[in-house]
Scaffold this motif. Sequence first.
Motif, mmCIF file in Angstrom:
data_model
loop_
_atom_site.group_PDB
_atom_site.id
_atom_site.type_symbol
_atom_site.label_atom_id
_atom_site.label_comp_id
_atom_site.label_asym_id
_atom_site.label_seq_id
_atom_site.Cartn_x
_atom_site.Cartn_y
_atom_site.Cartn_z
ATOM 1 N N PRO A 31 97.144 59.539 83.223
ATOM 2 C CA PRO A 31 96.371 60.430 84.098
ATOM 3 C C PRO A 31 94.872 60.357 83.809
ATOM 4 N N ASP A 32 94.300 59.181 84.008
ATOM 5 C CA ASP A 32 92.888 58.928 83.760
ATOM 6 C C ASP A 32 92.331 58.175 84.967
ATOM 7 N N ARG A 33 91.422 58.789 85.681
ATOM 8 C CA ARG A 33 90.958 58.247 86.962
ATOM 9 C C ARG A 33 90.348 56.847 86.824
ATOM 10 N N LYS A 34 89.527 56.644 85.826
ATOM 11 C CA LYS A 34 88.893 55.330 85.641
ATOM 12 C C LYS A 34 89.938 54.245 85.398
ATOM 13 N N ASP A 193 100.636 57.555 73.150
ATOM 14 C CA ASP A 193 101.067 57.034 74.439
ATOM 15 C C ASP A 193 99.858 56.753 75.324
ATOM 16 N N LEU A 194 98.979 57.742 75.428
ATOM 17 C CA LEU A 194 97.800 57.617 76.264
ATOM 18 C C LEU A 194 96.814 56.614 75.676
ATOM 19 N N TYR A 195 96.644 56.611 74.358
ATOM 20 C CA TYR A 195 95.704 55.686 73.734
ATOM 21 C C TYR A 195 96.105 54.233 74.014
ATOM 22 N N GLY A 196 97.406 53.933 73.877
ATOM 23 C CA GLY A 196 97.882 52.580 74.142
ATOM 24 C C GLY A 196 97.666 52.180 75.589
ATOM 25 N N ALA A 197 97.862 53.121 76.507
ATOM 26 C CA ALA A 197 97.671 52.831 77.922
ATOM 27 C C ALA A 197 96.212 52.545 78.254
ATOM 28 N N LEU A 198 95.308 53.246 77.577
ATOM 29 C CA LEU A 198 93.884 53.100 77.871
ATOM 30 C C LEU A 198 93.228 51.958 77.123
ATOM 31 N N ASN A 199 93.719 51.654 75.915
ATOM 32 C CA ASN A 199 93.005 50.732 75.028
ATOM 33 C C ASN A 199 93.799 49.508 74.593
ATOM 34 N N GLY A 200 95.045 49.384 75.037
ATOM 35 C CA GLY A 200 95.847 48.241 74.615
ATOM 36 C C GLY A 200 96.584 48.533 73.313
ATOM 37 N N ASN A 201 97.365 47.546 72.865
ATOM 38 C CA ASN A 201 98.292 47.769 71.764
ATOM 39 C C ASN A 201 97.893 47.127 70.445
ATOM 40 N N GLN A 202 96.645 46.687 70.310
ATOM 41 C CA GLN A 202 96.236 46.059 69.063
ATOM 42 C C GLN A 202 96.366 47.022 67.879
ATOM 43 N N PHE A 203 96.150 48.318 68.127
ATOM 44 C CA PHE A 203 96.265 49.300 67.042
ATOM 45 C C PHE A 203 97.669 49.340 66.464
#
Length: 338
Positions: A31-34, A193-203
Amino acid sequence: MIIVRPVEIVDIDHLMEIAVAASPGMTTLPPDRKTLEHKILLSSESITRTIKEPGSEVYLLVMEDTDTGKLVGTASIIAKLGIDDQFYSYKLNKQTQYSRQINKKVTVETLHLTNHFEGFAEVATLYLTDAYRKNGNGKLLARSRYLFMAEFRERFPDKVMADLRGYFDENGRSPFWEALGRHFFDMSYSEADLYGALNGNQFIADLMPKHPIYVNLLPMEAREVIGRPNDQGKPALTMLEKEGFRNNGQVDIFDGAPSVDAHIDELKTIKESHKVRVSGTVALQEGQEYLVCAGTLESYRVCISCLVIETDGSVLMPQTALNALKIGIDDLIRYSAL
């Protein structure tokens, strides 16, 4: 009429409403518009891209009620995993150890971090608003992706996988995440969950343990949800299994949900589909109902329509369905049984 079509940038407001309703747990629709605007643009660019083989394309489809103009669902296809970002899952294995000294055998389950699904396509982002979970809309939305792959087969690899939403309680708490992931990421399930969706899974690669996880060391509430979909996701799992997907021991790294896979050409919707010419029209309720798709990549449309199949293999269909699909007499369609 209810149709499924590719997303467009003008859909952003409705898509944002769906993303809010689907959160948490829908990592491919945060749920992030950008982020959603980026996903729409990526889908539109993927459709216009000339390709020689599957790559980083992502096709986002939306379900629209044409009577109201409202979007009521989403479904997507990721052409090939592992192109721009690594894709992780856990492989659930069994390990047996035996001591002759005390004559005891111990069998335990272990979770191994893998990239097993890299190179697969993925069907994802399946969400239908509550008011439209009826009249075969769920089948239409889910299976529109398989017809898309059949129509544009060169854009996809040999195999496809699907992740389901794992079990979480009414407060959005995932027992699996609390027992495992939280210890390495120091954030809640919904935050990760949201962090992975916004920034990818490298973390995940940076912080997740590389050694096997012994399942019997996890709390019982975490063990009980490994391989279990969320209660709302059980019908989706049933549909996937009927389509030909199978669970081969892979589970999601965030919530322990089952991951399933299949050969694309062996999917029931694709194997039993037929590409034919429209030779005429019939009354609205005449014939038998089928899933029907038509169009180019840009104009792709899917709906449920009655068809009358002629002796030469061509079909007759209602004018309303032709209008919904934006096609006419002598155009080609692909149909598959409901």
